[in-house]
Design a protein around this motif. Structure first.
Motif, PDB file in Angstrom:
ATOM      1  N   UNK A  36      44.149  37.937  39.912  1.00 37.98           N
ATOM      2  CA  UNK A  36      43.983  39.274  39.357  1.00 37.98           C
ATOM      3  C   UNK A  36      44.427  40.279  40.412  1.00 37.98           C
ATOM      4  N   UNK A  37      45.498  40.978  40.114  1.00 40.71           N
ATOM      5  CA  UNK A  37      46.053  41.931  41.073  1.00 40.71           C
ATOM      6  C   UNK A  37      45.047  43.027  41.411  1.00 40.71           C
ATOM      7  N   UNK A  38      44.371  43.557  40.400  1.00 36.72           N
ATOM      8  CA  UNK A  38      43.406  44.645  40.626  1.00 36.72           C
ATOM      9  C   UNK A  38      42.246  44.151  41.481  1.00 36.72           C
ATOM     10  N   UNK A  39      41.731  42.978  41.156  1.00 34.86           N
ATOM     11  CA  UNK A  39      40.614  42.422  41.916  1.00 34.86           C
ATOM     12  C   UNK A  39      41.010  42.148  43.366  1.00 34.86           C
ATOM     13  N   UNK A  40      42.226  41.654  43.575  1.00 30.25           N
ATOM     14  CA  UNK A  40      42.701  41.387  44.931  1.00 30.25           C
ATOM     15  C   UNK A  40      42.799  42.679  45.734  1.00 30.25           C
ATOM     16  N   UNK A  41      43.353  43.735  45.136  1.00 30.42           N
ATOM     17  CA  UNK A  41      43.457  45.022  45.830  1.00 30.42           C
ATOM     18  C   UNK A  41      42.076  45.589  46.128  1.00 30.42           C
ATOM     19  N   UNK A  42      41.172  45.534  45.165  1.00 31.28           N
ATOM     20  CA  UNK A  42      39.825  46.052  45.393  1.00 31.28           C
ATOM     21  C   UNK A  42      39.119  45.290  46.506  1.00 31.28           C
ATOM     22  N   UNK A  43      39.274  43.986  46.518  1.00 29.86           N
ATOM     23  CA  UNK A  43      38.672  43.167  47.571  1.00 29.86           C
ATOM     24  C   UNK A  43      39.249  43.543  48.931  1.00 29.86           C
ATOM     25  N   UNK A  44      40.559  43.710  49.001  1.00 29.52           N
ATOM     26  CA  UNK A  44      41.195  44.071  50.274  1.00 29.52           C
ATOM     27  C   UNK A  44      40.707  45.420  50.768  1.00 29.52           C
ATOM     28  N   UNK A  45      40.596  46.387  49.867  1.00 29.88           N
ATOM     29  CA  UNK A  45      40.085  47.704  50.266  1.00 29.88           C
ATOM     30  C   UNK A  45      38.628  47.623  50.710  1.00 29.88           C
ATOM     31  N   UNK A  46      37.851  46.827  50.004  1.00 28.94           N
ATOM     32  CA  UNK A  46      36.455  46.642  50.395  1.00 28.94           C
ATOM     33  C   UNK A  46      36.348  46.011  51.779  1.00 28.94           C
ATOM     34  N   UNK A  47      37.163  45.004  52.030  1.00 31.17           N
ATOM     35  CA  UNK A  47      37.135  44.351  53.334  1.00 31.17           C
ATOM     36  C   UNK A  47      37.569  45.311  54.441  1.00 31.17           C
ATOM     37  N   UNK A  48      38.574  46.140  54.162  1.00 29.28           N
ATOM     38  CA  UNK A  48      38.964  47.139  55.158  1.00 29.28           C
ATOM     39  C   UNK A  48      37.828  48.105  55.440  1.00 29.28           C
ATOM     40  N   UNK A  49      37.086  48.463  54.413  1.00 24.16           N
ATOM     41  CA  UNK A  49      35.972  49.397  54.623  1.00 24.16           C
ATOM     42  C   UNK A  49      34.857  48.763  55.452  1.00 24.16           C
TER      43      UNK A  49
END
Length: 165
Positions: free
Chosen positions: A132-145
């Protein structure tokens, strides 16, 4: 794998955005050069063809020194290990490069930093398995935070203390 035309497009777009940003910073710096020189006592830098730099900029000085002392030799080591693995053990090249990467990360960041990077990579990989592209991006942003969390800040502060020693 993305089609070649799409990869080329992303590469050119990224390059274009970066070059435009650098040009705008250069142009703004030239417009305000005298004011910046008075305020920060700029000195001639050696890295970018004599452009002036701020000697009081801690981040720039820290990362340039850290990069020269540690990261550059690991980059050359990565190139050497990659070429040797390509010649001697082509089949096991990903494992050899992975082991070298973990060792280099351990040398530069220590146990805690390597553990954080490994945990983030593992979580990103697991989420990417959902495709899931959206889920992957959200996870990456969360991890960066999470890099701003207090416990992670303590680990980063430990890196700074070892640098000062």
């Amino acid at each position: 794998m993305l089609p070649r035309w799409e990869l080329s497009f992303y590469l050119l777009a990224s390059l274009g955005f970066h070059l435009y940003s650098f040009y705008e910073v250069y142009k703004a710096s030239r417009e305000h050069e005298e004011e910046l020189d008075r305020q920060f006592a700029l000195e001639i830098g050696t890295l970018f063809g004599g452009l002036k730099k701020d000697p009081t900029d801690f981040e720039w000085s820290f990362w340039m020194e850290w990069g020269k002392q540690r990261l550059l030799r690991f980059l050359f080591g990565h190139v050497a290990v990659s070429q040797l693995a390509n010649v001697l053990a082509r089949k096991h090249r990903p494992w050899i490069l992975g082991a070298y990467g973990i060792w280099a990360s351990w040398c530069v960041l220590g146990a805690h930093g390597t553990a954080i990077i490994f945990l983030h990579t593992l979580i990103s990989f697991c989420v990417a398995q959902f495709r899931s592209l959206v889920l992957t991006w959200l996870c990456s942003l969360l991890l960066l935070s999470t890099l701003r969390l207090q416990d992670v800040e303590e680990v980063k502060r430990g890196w700074d203390q070892t640098e000062n020693e």
